[in-house]
Design an enzyme around this catalytic site. Structure first.
Site, PDB file in Angstrom:
ATOM      1  N   ASP A   1     -11.392   1.886   3.369  1.00 23.83           N
ATOM      2  CA  ASP A   1     -11.675   0.458   3.181  1.00 23.83           C
ATOM      3  C   ASP A   1     -13.156   0.213   2.884  1.00 23.83           C
ATOM      4  O   ASP A   1     -13.518  -0.861   2.391  1.00 23.83           O
ATOM      5  CB  ASP A   1     -11.317  -0.327   4.454  1.00 23.83           C
ATOM      6  CG  ASP A   1      -9.907  -0.893   4.427  1.00 23.83           C
ATOM      7  OD1 ASP A   1      -9.388  -1.155   3.325  1.00 23.83           O
ATOM      8  OD2 ASP A   1      -9.336  -1.078   5.515  1.00 23.83           O
TER       9      ASP A   1
ATOM     10  N   LYS B   1       0.835  -1.206   0.000  1.00 19.60           N
ATOM     11  CA  LYS B   1       0.000   0.000   0.000  1.00 19.60           C
ATOM     12  C   LYS B   1       0.868   1.254   0.000  1.00 19.60           C
ATOM     13  O   LYS B   1       0.566   2.226  -0.697  1.00 19.60           O
ATOM     14  CB  LYS B   1      -0.936  -0.010   1.225  1.00 19.60           C
ATOM     15  CG  LYS B   1      -2.052  -1.034   1.095  1.00 19.60           C
ATOM     16  CD  LYS B   1      -2.871  -1.234   2.374  1.00 19.60           C
ATOM     17  CE  LYS B   1      -3.796  -2.435   2.189  1.00 19.60           C
ATOM     18  NZ  LYS B   1      -4.707  -2.700   3.304  1.00 19.60           N
TER      19      LYS B   1
ATOM     20  N   GLN C   1      -5.216  -2.117   9.397  1.00 13.77           N
ATOM     21  CA  GLN C   1      -4.996  -3.388   8.706  1.00 13.77           C
ATOM     22  C   GLN C   1      -5.565  -4.541   9.534  1.00 13.77           C
ATOM     23  O   GLN C   1      -5.335  -4.627  10.738  1.00 13.77           O
ATOM     24  CB  GLN C   1      -3.490  -3.583   8.465  1.00 13.77           C
ATOM     25  CG  GLN C   1      -3.140  -4.773   7.589  1.00 13.77           C
ATOM     26  CD  GLN C   1      -3.625  -4.643   6.159  1.00 13.77           C
ATOM     27  OE1 GLN C   1      -3.749  -3.547   5.617  1.00 13.77           O
ATOM     28  NE2 GLN C   1      -3.926  -5.767   5.524  1.00 13.77           N
TER      29      GLN C   1
HETATM   30  N1  GUN Z   1      -6.653  -7.390   5.459  1.00 17.95           N
HETATM   31  C1  GUN Z   1      -6.846  -8.082   4.309  1.00 17.95           C
HETATM   32  N2  GUN Z   1      -7.424  -7.287   3.391  1.00 17.95           N
HETATM   33  C2  GUN Z   1      -7.613  -6.084   3.980  1.00 17.95           C
HETATM   34  C3  GUN Z   1      -8.162  -4.847   3.536  1.00 17.95           C
HETATM   35  O1  GUN Z   1      -8.614  -4.690   2.409  1.00 17.95           O
HETATM   36  N3  GUN Z   1      -8.163  -3.840   4.437  1.00 17.95           N
HETATM   37  C4  GUN Z   1      -7.695  -3.983   5.687  1.00 17.95           C
HETATM   38  N4  GUN Z   1      -7.751  -2.939   6.500  1.00 17.95           N
HETATM   39  N5  GUN Z   1      -7.170  -5.111   6.136  1.00 17.95           N
HETATM   40  C5  GUN Z   1      -7.138  -6.148   5.275  1.00 17.95           C
END
Ligand code: GUN
Length: 292
Positions: A120, A53, A97
């Site tokens: 998200d 990211k 996350q």
């Molecule tokens: N863990 C796995 N995929 C995601 C996601 O898209 N966002 C977040 N915050 N955690 C994740």
């Protein structure tokens, strides 16, 4: 032979569109969008996702800051951190996350995020708006899937769309997007308790596998000419690889590919779209934040 839905090419298109929109945005005198990422503990997969990211954001000109917290942080302290970021006007987008350590309730933390910063799209307010056809932030994986279909000019109107997997972050929001009035698919959502799964999947014009089990979908589960979207990212032990594992999808690609009209590879498919759509959501957040 299926057409390959190449996540790399399509995600590059999204990133280049985001980058151009972002340049226009900053040329108007706005500061660059700013994304805060909260990472609790040292889960290797989460660390890798967060690094991805950071890299993606840098590529298009989004500023990021990752706040790394100890795995044993108290839930109350994590919530306080979220509140600080909610209150910080320089933070446009905020994500925590997942998964979080067992002593912390994911839902409590997600609910604490300001819906206007929830890139998200996991906050109940954003999921509710999605259900009403009035979204601000769409969860990145389902968003990436519909974006991929749109960019490949695959029109799902009237199709039987079968989604295998009913998670809050993929199956449910994707079902919502596909049945909306601008897409008009007929959606079936299958899950671990579905009776005679194959009877459903063999009727699918669009089949989406989001179960989290390597090679769960084989050729017998797929109708000739189906569009097959593989959301799985499964680590399978493989001593011949430097890392000791390889990534495999929920679909047995080699078996299914000859039957499908379109198919996504793993890696190099949906995962890259997911990453790109977070950037799109962060740009959206910055625009909304500036208007607010
Ligand atoms: N863990 C796995 N995929 C995601 C996601 O898209 N966002 C977040 N915050 N955690 C994740």
């Amino acid at each position: 032979m299926a057409h390959l839905l190449d996540g790399s090419t399509l995600a590059d298109q999204v990133k280049s569109d985001v980058s151009a929109a972002l340049d226009a945005w900053t040329a108007e005198g706005h500061r660059p969008p700013y994304l805060s990422v909260v990472l609790v503990g040292t889960n290797p997969a989460s660390e890798a996702y967060v690094r991805g990211k950071e890299r993606d954001a840098a590529e298009v000109g989004i500023e990021t800051d990752t706040i790394r917290l100890e795995a044993d942080i108290a839930e109350a302290d994590l919530l306080e951190q979220v509140e600080d970021l909610n209150a910080d006007p320089s933070v446009d987008g905020l994500l925590v996350q997942l998964p979080l350590p067992d002593h912390i309730d994911d839902r409590t933390v997600i609910d604490a995020i300001d819906p206007a910063k929830d890139v998200d799209g996991f906050h109940p307010q954003n999921l509710g708006r999605l259900l009403l056809g009035n979204p601000s932030f769409i969860p990145a994986t389902p968003y990436g899937i519909v974006e991929m279909l749109d960019r490949a000019e695959i029109d799902v109107e009237g199709m039987n769309a079968v989604i295998v997997g009913r998670s809050n972050i993929v199956g449910k929001p994707l079902a919502t997007l596909l049945m909306q009035r601008d897409r008009n698919a007929t959606v079936t959502v299958c899950h671990s308790r579905t009776r005679n799964l194959t009877a459903h999947t063999r009727e699918a014009d669009l089949l989406v596998a989001a179960v989290g089990r390597a090679h769960f979908i084989g050729a017998d589960q797929v109708q000739d000419g189906a569009v097959v979207i593989d959301v799985g990212i499964n680590r399978v032990d493989d001593d011949s690889r430097e890392k000791g594992y390889r990534l495999e999808g929920d679909v047995d690609f080699d078996a299914v590919e000859p039957r499908a009209s379109y198919i996504t590879p793993v890696p190099g498919g949906v995962g890259l779209m997911t990453r790109a759509m977070l950037l799109q959501n962060t740009l959206t957040a910055a625009r909304q934040n500036a208007d607010a």
